[in-house]
Structure formats: C-alpha cells, structure tokens
Design an enzyme around this catalytic site. Structure first.
Site, short mmCIF file in Angstrom:
data_model
loop_
_atom_site.label_atom_id
_atom_site.label_comp_id
_atom_site.label_asym_id
_atom_site.label_seq_id
_atom_site.Cartn_x
_atom_site.Cartn_y
_atom_site.Cartn_z
N SER A 112 0.83 -1.21 0.00
CA SER A 112 0.00 0.00 0.00
C SER A 112 0.87 1.26 0.00
O SER A 112 1.85 1.36 0.75
CB SER A 112 -0.88 -0.01 1.25
OG SER A 112 -1.65 1.16 1.29
N ILE B 289 3.40 11.03 4.09
CA ILE B 289 2.47 11.45 3.03
C ILE B 289 1.15 11.91 3.66
O ILE B 289 0.53 12.87 3.20
CB ILE B 289 2.20 10.29 2.02
CG1 ILE B 289 3.52 9.73 1.46
CG2 ILE B 289 1.27 10.73 0.90
CD1 ILE B 289 4.35 10.65 0.61
N ASN C 271 -5.76 -0.62 7.54
CA ASN C 271 -4.55 0.12 7.92
C ASN C 271 -4.82 0.78 9.27
O ASN C 271 -5.35 1.87 9.34
CB ASN C 271 -4.19 1.15 6.85
CG ASN C 271 -2.97 1.97 7.25
OD1 ASN C 271 -2.36 1.70 8.29
ND2 ASN C 271 -2.62 2.95 6.43
N CYS D 239 -0.84 3.39 10.40
CA CYS D 239 -0.11 4.46 9.72
C CYS D 239 0.34 5.50 10.75
O CYS D 239 -0.49 6.07 11.46
CB CYS D 239 -0.98 5.13 8.66
SG CYS D 239 -0.14 6.53 7.90
N ASN E 27 4.15 -2.17 8.95
CA ASN E 27 4.07 -0.80 8.46
C ASN E 27 5.41 -0.13 8.82
O ASN E 27 6.32 -0.78 9.32
CB ASN E 27 2.88 -0.08 9.10
CG ASN E 27 2.30 1.00 8.17
OD1 ASN E 27 3.07 1.75 7.55
ND2 ASN E 27 1.00 1.09 8.09
N GLY F 170 11.46 -3.68 3.61
CA GLY F 170 12.81 -3.68 3.03
C GLY F 170 13.08 -4.81 2.06
O GLY F 170 14.24 -5.13 1.79
N THR G 152 9.11 0.03 -0.84
CA THR G 152 10.09 1.05 -1.24
C THR G 152 10.87 0.66 -2.50
O THR G 152 11.21 1.52 -3.31
CB THR G 152 11.05 1.31 -0.04
OG1 THR G 152 10.25 1.74 1.07
CG2 THR G 152 12.08 2.36 -0.34
C1 LIG Z 1 5.82 6.56 0.32
C2 LIG Z 1 5.13 5.53 1.14
C3 LIG Z 1 3.75 5.59 1.32
C4 LIG Z 1 3.09 4.62 2.09
N1 LIG Z 1 1.74 4.70 2.23
C5 LIG Z 1 1.09 3.71 2.91
C6 LIG Z 1 -0.33 3.69 2.98
O1 LIG Z 1 -1.04 4.52 2.41
N2 LIG Z 1 -0.92 2.69 3.70
C7 LIG Z 1 -0.19 1.71 4.33
O2 LIG Z 1 -0.78 0.82 4.95
N3 LIG Z 1 1.16 1.69 4.26
C8 LIG Z 1 1.81 2.66 3.56
N4 LIG Z 1 3.17 2.63 3.48
C9 LIG Z 1 3.92 1.54 4.16
C10 LIG Z 1 4.22 0.38 3.19
O3 LIG Z 1 3.02 -0.17 2.69
C11 LIG Z 1 5.06 -0.71 3.88
O4 LIG Z 1 4.32 -1.27 4.95
C12 LIG Z 1 6.38 -0.19 4.44
O5 LIG Z 1 6.91 0.81 3.60
C13 LIG Z 1 7.43 -1.30 4.65
O6 LIG Z 1 7.78 -1.92 3.42
P1 LIG Z 1 9.05 -1.45 2.53
O7 LIG Z 1 10.21 -1.27 3.47
O8 LIG Z 1 9.25 -2.53 1.53
O9 LIG Z 1 8.67 -0.15 1.90
C14 LIG Z 1 3.86 3.59 2.71
C15 LIG Z 1 5.24 3.53 2.52
C16 LIG Z 1 5.88 4.48 1.75
C17 LIG Z 1 7.38 4.36 1.56
#
Ligand SMILES: Cc1cc2nc3c(=O)[nH]c(=O)nc-3n(C[C@H](O)[C@H](O)[C@H](O)COP(=O)(O)O)c2cc1C
Length: 313
Positions: free
Chosen positions: A22, A72, A129, A132, A200, A252, A274
């Site tokens: 997400s 965001i 969610n 957040c 998250n 990650g 990411t």
């Molecule tokens: C720019 C950005 C926006 C995100 N927006 C949301 C969101 O709207 N809802 C949500 O549940 N998680 C959101 N996340 C969290 C990601 O879904 C994820 O749980 C978190 O980034 C860990 O995974 P990653 O390290 O692979 O990014 C966001 C993450 C990033 C980097």
C-alpha cells in the site's frame, strides 16, 4: 491443481505470493509500461479514507541510510471517487485488488468503508490500515494518542466491527512500533481477521543540521526500506509462532534473497514497497527468482518454505 506458487488469503486465492505494498504502487496506472502488472500476485492500493485527503505539507519524503522517511498523510481521493474512477482501471489489470482502508476522523468509518467495498466484485480483499504513523487523528485509540495497532483491545474492536460489515477476506496491517507485536496479531486473529500484514513503517526522524529543522515538515515520519528489514523479519518470525492465519511479510524487500528471508521466517506471501521506487520491476523479478529457488532446491510448493527456519538451539 494448485500451482507451486499459489496461496490463499482467506477465500482469496492468489496465483503467486508476491504483492505490492500500500502507498508504493499508487493505483497501478502509474506503473503501466514500467512493469508487467498482470504478473503480480495482488495489488494493494494506497489507503483510502471516507473523505478525500490532501495529505501532509511538503517536504514529506527524504532519503536515509538504506531507506527513506515518508509522511504522506494518506493523500487520497476519498472512497466514492476511488470506486468510480480507480476501481475500473485497477480491474483491467486482471490481478486481485486488495483495498487498504483507514478511518479519517472516527473509527466507525472502518465498517462504513467496508460496507461500500462489500458490493464491489473487483475487490478481492480489504486491508485494515490501523498502523499508519503519519496522520494526526486517524487510527488513534479514542481519548489517547496511541495507534489502534498499538492496543490489542482496540485492534480487536475494529476487526470485529469490520468483520460484521463485510464478507470479503480481511487483512489487518500491524505496526512495528510496539513492545510485543504477537499480542496484537493474536487479537486480530481472534476477532476474525483472515490474515495479518506486517510491518508498516517504523517511526523515525531526520534533522537538517544547517536549518536545525526536521527534514520532513511534519517532524516525525515512517521509516521504510532495507534499514528496517531485520526488524520486520524478526517480527514475522515471532508472530508465526503464535497464530495460524497467514502472514503477509514486508519491510525492506528489495530482491529474491530478501523475499525468501520472509517466507522462511513464516510469511505465506510477501509485499514489495520502497523497492518499487528504485526498480519498478522488483516484484516481477522476485516472482521469477522464487520459482528458480524452488526448482533448484527441489521444493514442490512455496507453502513448504513458509516457516521452514532451522533454529540453532
Ligand atoms: C511513500 C510511502 C507511502 C506509504 N503509504 C502507505 C499507505 O497509504 N498505507 C499503508 O498501509 N502503508 C503505507 N506505506 C507503508 C508500506 O506499505 C510498507 O508497509 C512499508 O513501507 C514497509 O515496506 P518497505 O520497506 O518494503 O517499503 C507507505 C510507505 C511508503 C514508503
């Protein structure tokens, strides 16, 4: 015949266990032409609220060592516009759509959002969610400053209320900003969640030392990327010991090897976040990488890999 890679999230069957997180894949249209979207196991949408939200003031992202901070603030068009304008586009991808929802002002909005989505065939599952870190009022336990996902009772109440409002499979997205994530995962399972997603972002802060101001306008922000991976893997492994419902692991994941860590720790599926900003094909490359790993290790099904960690005792 189930394929080597297919998994079930409640009643939702996905053809392969690789999703996109997400908030990191927009509403998929942003990635058209950059990657083969129809190969994904599922798409999790940006979190949707009842009303449209403009999000937080800029700057709201910055790079950090091996990761990034974001605040965001759940920018989104609101549920009605989302259903009218984004669902038809998402539906064309042919991939299961998981809609992430959050309350904006009042926690009763969770079941209200779920009721609206219940009627839509294209919605394969709903992700709650409750974790957040970037919104002032949403997700907070009433009367307190804590996230819903930081309180087992509040998590249970939300899951139960949404469970009554919809027959769609429910995924509860957990926060790593807790002392014991297993308590929250067990509360979600007990209240009727079909799966949990973790993690998250971790709450973090970066400072511009010249201006002596936080680099992110809001001050605190959510840390994601490889920097958080060992924490996320540890939490998946801890939760796997305590619950029976599937875990969707994230935090990650950049490539096949990091995805495999999450399966071995106990995930039934994984989600790429990411990494999409750096390599839009990361998720599809991981699908091919997992197939190759299963073949070369003579493993018949991805399910055999889940929780297969050998611990030194
Ligand atoms: C720019 C950005 C926006 C995100 N927006 C949301 C969101 O709207 N809802 C949500 O549940 N998680 C959101 N996340 C969290 C990601 O879904 C994820 O749980 C978190 O980034 C860990 O995974 P990653 O390290 O692979 O990014 C966001 C993450 C990033 C980097």
């Amino acid at each position: 015949m189930p394929s080597k890679l297919s998994v079930n999230i409640g009643r939702l069957r996905i053809e392969n266990p690789v999703m996109v997180c997400s908030g990191t894949f927009g509403y998929a249209e942003e990635f058209r032409g950059l990657t083969d979207i129809k190969k994904l196991g599922a798409i999790v949408t940006k979190t949707i609220t009842l009303r449209a939200r403009a999000g937080n003031p800029m700057p709201r992202t910055c790079e950090t060592p091996a990761g990034m901070l974001n605040s965001i603030g759940l920018e989104n068009p609101g549920i009605d516009k989302f259903i009218k304008e984004k669902i038809p586009v998402l539906e064309k991808s042919g991939v299961p759509i998981i809609v992430s929802i959050a309350s904006d002002q009042d926690i009763d909005e969770f079941p209200a959002l779920a009721k609206k989505l219940n009627k839509i065939n294209a919605v394969g599952a709903i992700e709650l969610n409750i974790s957040c870190p970037n919104v002032k009022h949403a997700h907070k336990v009433s009367g307190g400053g804590r996230l819903i996902a930081q309180d087992a009772q509040a998590t249970s109440d939300i899951v139960r209320s949404v469970r009554k409002a919809t027959r769609k499979p429910l995924i509860t997205k957990l926060s790593p900003n807790v002392t014991d994530i297993t308590e929250i995962a067990m509360a979600a399972e007990e209240a009727g969640s079909d799966a949990v997603a973790l993690v998250n972002t971790l709450i973090g802060m970066s400072i511009d030392v010249v201006a002596r101001r936080p680099k992110i306008a809001q001050g605190l922000a959510g840390l994601s990327g490889p920097a958080i991976r060992p924490v996320a893997v540890r939490m998946v492994w801890e939760v796997y010991q305590k619950i029976k419902i599937p875990i969707i692991g994230m935090g990650g994941i950049m490539d096949t090897e990091s995805a495999l860590e999450f399966f071995i720790a106990g995930s039934s599926a994984i989600s790429v976040g990411t990494a999409n900003f750096i390599n839009p094909r990361a998720a599809t490359e991981i699908i091919s990488g997992i197939e190759k790993y299963l073949r070369s290790n003579k493993i018949d099904s991805i399910k055999e890999l889940t929780g297969s960690l050998k611990c030194r005792s």
